[in-house]
Design a protein around this motif. Structure first.
Motif, short mmCIF file in Angstrom:
data_model
loop_
_atom_site.label_atom_id
_atom_site.label_comp_id
_atom_site.label_asym_id
_atom_site.label_seq_id
_atom_site.Cartn_x
_atom_site.Cartn_y
_atom_site.Cartn_z
N TRP A 50 19.21 52.20 -27.47
CA TRP A 50 19.35 53.32 -28.38
C TRP A 50 18.05 54.13 -28.42
O TRP A 50 16.97 53.58 -28.53
N VAL A 51 18.19 55.44 -28.35
CA VAL A 51 17.03 56.33 -28.32
C VAL A 51 16.49 56.51 -29.74
O VAL A 51 17.24 56.58 -30.71
N TRP A 52 15.18 56.63 -29.83
CA TRP A 52 14.46 56.79 -31.10
C TRP A 52 13.40 57.85 -30.86
O TRP A 52 12.54 57.67 -29.99
N HIS A 53 13.43 58.94 -31.59
CA HIS A 53 12.56 60.07 -31.22
C HIS A 53 12.34 61.03 -32.37
O HIS A 53 13.06 61.02 -33.38
N CYS A 54 11.34 61.88 -32.21
CA CYS A 54 11.15 63.04 -33.08
C CYS A 54 12.26 64.03 -32.78
O CYS A 54 12.58 64.29 -31.61
N HIS A 55 12.84 64.61 -33.84
CA HIS A 55 13.97 65.51 -33.62
C HIS A 55 13.57 66.98 -33.55
O HIS A 55 14.43 67.85 -33.59
N ILE A 56 12.30 67.28 -33.44
CA ILE A 56 11.88 68.61 -32.99
C ILE A 56 11.92 68.52 -31.47
O ILE A 56 11.06 67.89 -30.85
N LEU A 57 12.92 69.11 -30.87
CA LEU A 57 13.29 68.76 -29.50
C LEU A 57 12.23 69.14 -28.47
O LEU A 57 12.14 68.49 -27.42
N ASN A 58 11.43 70.16 -28.75
CA ASN A 58 10.37 70.46 -27.78
C ASN A 58 9.15 69.57 -27.98
O ASN A 58 8.12 69.78 -27.33
N HIS A 59 9.25 68.57 -28.84
CA HIS A 59 8.24 67.51 -28.89
C HIS A 59 8.63 66.34 -27.98
O HIS A 59 7.89 65.36 -27.89
N MET A 114 11.77 61.87 -37.74
CA MET A 114 12.02 60.74 -36.84
C MET A 114 13.47 60.26 -37.01
O MET A 114 13.93 60.00 -38.12
N HIS A 115 14.15 60.12 -35.87
CA HIS A 115 15.58 59.82 -35.84
C HIS A 115 15.83 58.66 -34.89
O HIS A 115 15.46 58.73 -33.71
N ALA A 116 16.44 57.60 -35.41
CA ALA A 116 16.84 56.46 -34.58
C ALA A 116 18.35 56.53 -34.39
O ALA A 116 19.10 56.49 -35.36
N HIS A 117 18.78 56.65 -33.13
CA HIS A 117 20.22 56.74 -32.87
C HIS A 117 20.92 55.51 -33.41
O HIS A 117 20.51 54.38 -33.16
N GLN A 118 21.94 55.71 -34.17
CA GLN A 118 22.88 54.70 -34.65
C GLN A 118 22.40 53.90 -35.85
O GLN A 118 23.20 53.39 -36.62
#
Length: 425
Positions: free
Chosen positions: A397-406, A351-355
């Protein structure tokens, strides 16, 4: 002789994808990737076989609804699948890896005179661009139902905090217009958030309105053996129509989960899970971590439980919703927020939260001796992490799973994406 070999090679190269040496059999070429099934999707009546190539980055397979399946294929692997003799009609092909069908890996194979030699039409780059932008511009979209909302207990005469949970299969809108038959507690997926204080006597009354027997395991909670929720070892199964009450003392602070243990491969991926909190560990206020001072008088503006899932009818989701139906976090500039991640899925999710770096200060409800900062935090199935974020920059700001096809597919953004909206107070 050399001329004959050369001529045969030229003929073979010119064969269409559906050519077969057996005039009674049609061989179709299919490619798999995240998340789609592409290639020849039409054949004449008769024997049909598939030559399947996994062109994606994840394990995939192909199954015929009610029929045979390829083995699971690693990226780059190939397999042949004989479907046998097929009459005229429309047949469903899909990937049976948990969550993949729901994410788009389903296709229709048309068999019949008019279908012979047909092939699906690929989307153009312009169409893909438009669909991606449209999906992002639609965010956020309101859908029916909210998962992970707090459930207030009733207080019994002996002071026990009592909760009632009803397990049932109910309609659940995962994404706009996408309503599935989810396995729910109290009609939501995830089920309601249960929260108690250290030292509380807790009772959880569970009524089973599903077609399968069930139980509830409190994952990460200190319990007596008879309350562990593993039927038939620690209790009898809760049969359809029956009720069972779990009773225990809240002995230790924890960030925990509750979910079915019996038939869990069916009920849990399809929605029967929830968060359970007993006096979570305090934040590392007043400390310095990697040169960053955490205020002594730190005030947490929001505490956000986020349940991750990737399987069943719920699929790739945050708190039971797929983008653009995920709910943004709206906060004021300068706020500190706490996030409790709960992975109830079948895959790891970074899980990655931009910034905004994440200060990881507890794992599975246990305080860390050495909190640490993480830009991207990998959360495995069954794990819980508690993090602190300082929202010190305004914007969306985008917050997402960093497995991009998820989070993205050909038809646009979906799945495990949300946003943090930081506004001036």
């Amino acid at each position: 002789m050399g001329v004959l070999v050369l001529a045969l090679a030229v003929i073979a190269a010119a064969r269409p994808a559906s050519f077969s040496a057996d005039p009674q059999k049609t061989e179709l070429e299919l490619e798999l990737h995240e998340f789609g099934i592409h290639g020849d999707l039409a054949a004449p009546i008769g024997q049909v076989s598939l030559h399947v190539t996994n062109s994606g980055t994840m394990v995939h397979n192909v199954s015929l609804e009610g029929g045979p399946s390829t083995p699971d294929l690693n990226p780059g692997e190939e397999a042949n699948l004989d479907l046998g003799p097929l009459d005229a009609g429309v047949y469903t092909l899909f990937c049976s890896i948990a969550g993949h069908r729901e994410s788009g890996m389903e296709a229709q194979l048309v068999v019949g005179q008019a279908a012979a030699g047909g092939q699906e039409e690929e989307m153009t780059a312009e169409q893909m661009d438009r669909m991606m932008l449209d999906s992002m511009e639609a965010y956020p979209v309101e859908t029916n139902g909210h998962g992970n909302l707090p459930l207030e207990p009733t207080v019994a005469e002996d002071g026990a905090k009592e909760f009632e949970l009803v397990a049932a299969v109910t309609p659940w809108e995962v994404a706009p217009g996408e309503v599935v038959d989810a396995w729910t507690y109290n009609g939501t997926a995830p089920g309601p958030l249960l929260r108690v204080d250290l030292g509380d006597l807790v009772r959880i009354k569970v009524t089973n309105n599903t077609e399968l027997s069930t139980d509830i395991h409190l994952h990460g909670v200190s319990l007596p053996n008879e309350m562990d929720g593993v039927s038939p070892i620690t209790q009898d199964p809760i049969e359809p129509g029956q009720t069972f009450t779990y009773e225990f003392m809240a002995e230790k602070p924890t960030i925990a989960m509750y979910h079915a243990h019996l038939h869990s491969q069916v009920s849990v991926p399809n929605g029967m899970f929830g968060a359970f909190i007993i006096d979570p560990v305090p934040t590392p206020a007043g400390t310095t971590v990697a040169g960053v001072d955490i205020p002594v008088n730190l005030e947490v503006a929001q505490e956000i439980p986020m349940v991750l899932n990737d399987a069943g009818v719920i699929g790739f989701s945050l708190n039971g919703k797929s983008f653009p139906a995920t709910e943004p976090v709206v906060a004021n500039l300068g706020d500190w927020i706490v996030v409790h991640y709960f992975n109830e899925g079948l895959q790891i999710h970074p899980m990655h939260a931009h910034q905004f770096p994440q200060l990881v200060y507890a794992k599975d409800g246990i305080p860390l001796d050495q909190p640490y900062w993480a830009d991207t935090l990998a959360i495995a199935p069954g794990e819980r992490y508690s993090v602190l974020m300082h929202l010190d920059r305004p914007g969306v700001w985008v917050w997402h799973c960093h497995i991009l096809n998820h989070v993205e597919k050909e038809t646009g953004m979906f799945g495990m994406v949300t946003a943090i909206i930081v506004q001036q107070p």
